[in-house]
Enzyme design. Structure first.
Site, short mmCIF file in Angstrom:
data_model
loop_
_atom_site.label_atom_id
_atom_site.label_comp_id
_atom_site.label_asym_id
_atom_site.label_seq_id
_atom_site.Cartn_x
_atom_site.Cartn_y
_atom_site.Cartn_z
N ASP A 103 -0.45 2.24 -5.62
CA ASP A 103 0.03 2.65 -6.95
C ASP A 103 -0.42 4.08 -7.24
OD1 ASP A 103 0.97 0.09 -7.24
OD2 ASP A 103 -0.78 -0.60 -8.38
N1 URA Z 1 -2.58 -3.80 -5.27
C1 URA Z 1 -2.35 -3.14 -6.42
O1 URA Z 1 -2.31 -3.75 -7.49
N2 URA Z 1 -2.16 -1.83 -6.36
C2 URA Z 1 -2.22 -1.10 -5.22
O2 URA Z 1 -2.06 0.10 -5.25
C3 URA Z 1 -2.48 -1.80 -4.03
C4 URA Z 1 -2.65 -3.15 -4.08
#
Ligand code: URA
Length: 238
Positions: A103
């Site tokens: 993310d």
């Molecule tokens: N899980 C998440 O919630 N975000 C990420 O970036 C990776 C795994």
């Protein structure tokens, strides 16, 4: 591949500089001096030398990035900076793609490669390559949550997660944990904690299988994978 393009990609200067090298009879292919820039060669099969030094042409490239927040795990975006913006110019021609997505606000280990097969292997849930995350969680994470994640929790869309391994590093009003998952659903770690009424405050990926984020890599920095890391990743393809 055109000889001038290959030499330029291999770091011998701009196309114009490479053309000069060729004109000056400094380049040979299979021990024959070459004077034309536009010939096509097969770097896998042919020996290319500049001033009698073998040109080290790499088909695949593997880059480890310690991803900072505020960058998208994408190659282009109209509004946001992407992880490709953190890659030095000399690697840009390799057609790199991030392996899986972190993310925008997630930090840590992100691999970039032009090896599509490896990208697939590392992200395919069938291959069960565990990704480990360090996270700060709002709320007290307790022993009972270990079992819950092991059994699987139901996400907001009804999906039941596969076996996941939770390690509690600090159990407090803001807890610290390590979580290993073999899947990569959208926002998976955040949604797994949401499923047990908790909130992820900070998230960082620390490993993918046996490949760990280099502790000497500052946030936003990259390095090429070393031989043993590449050998390990290649072994996953089999
Ligand atoms: N899980 C998440 O919630 N975000 C990420 O970036 C990776 C795994």
């Amino acid at each position: 591949m055109r000889l001038d393009k290959l030499l330029s990609h291999a770091g011998y200067g701009t196309r114009k500089q490479v053309k000069e090298l060729i004109k000056n009879r400094e380049v040979s292919v299979d021990n024959k001096v070459i004077t034309k820039s536009n010939i096509h060669i097969d770097p896998e099969r042919q020996l290319i030398e500049v001033n009698n030094q073998r040109v080290d042409y790499q088909k695949y490239i593997y880059i480890m990035l310690n991803k900072p927040p505020n960058y998208l795990s994408a190659t282009v975006d109209r509004y946001d900076k992407t992880v490709l913006d953190l890659i030095p110019e000399k690697y840009k021609h390799y057609n790199l793609a991030p392996v899986g997505r972190l993310d925008k606000d997630t930090e840590g280990l992100l691999l970039l490669t032009n090896d599509g097969q490896l990208n697939h292997v590392l992200t395919s849930p069938n291959k069960k390559i565990f990704k480990t995350y360090f996270a700060k969680i709002k709320g007290i994470v307790e022993e009972k949550h270990i079992k819950k994640f092991e059994k699987g929790v139901i996400l907001d869309d009804g999906y039941q997660t596969k076996e996941a391994f939770l390690d509690i590093l600090k159990s407090d009003t803001i807890s610290e944990i390590k979580l290993s998952i073999s899947e990569g659903k959208f926002h998976q770690v955040k949604r797994m904690f949401q499923a047990i009424d908790m909130q992820v405050l900070y998230l960082k990926r620390t490993s993918m299988g046996n490949l760990s984020l280099d502790k000497n890599l500052s946030i936003g920095e990259i390095r090429l994978l070393n031989e043993s890391e590449i050998t390990y990743l290649q072994s996953l393809k089999k």
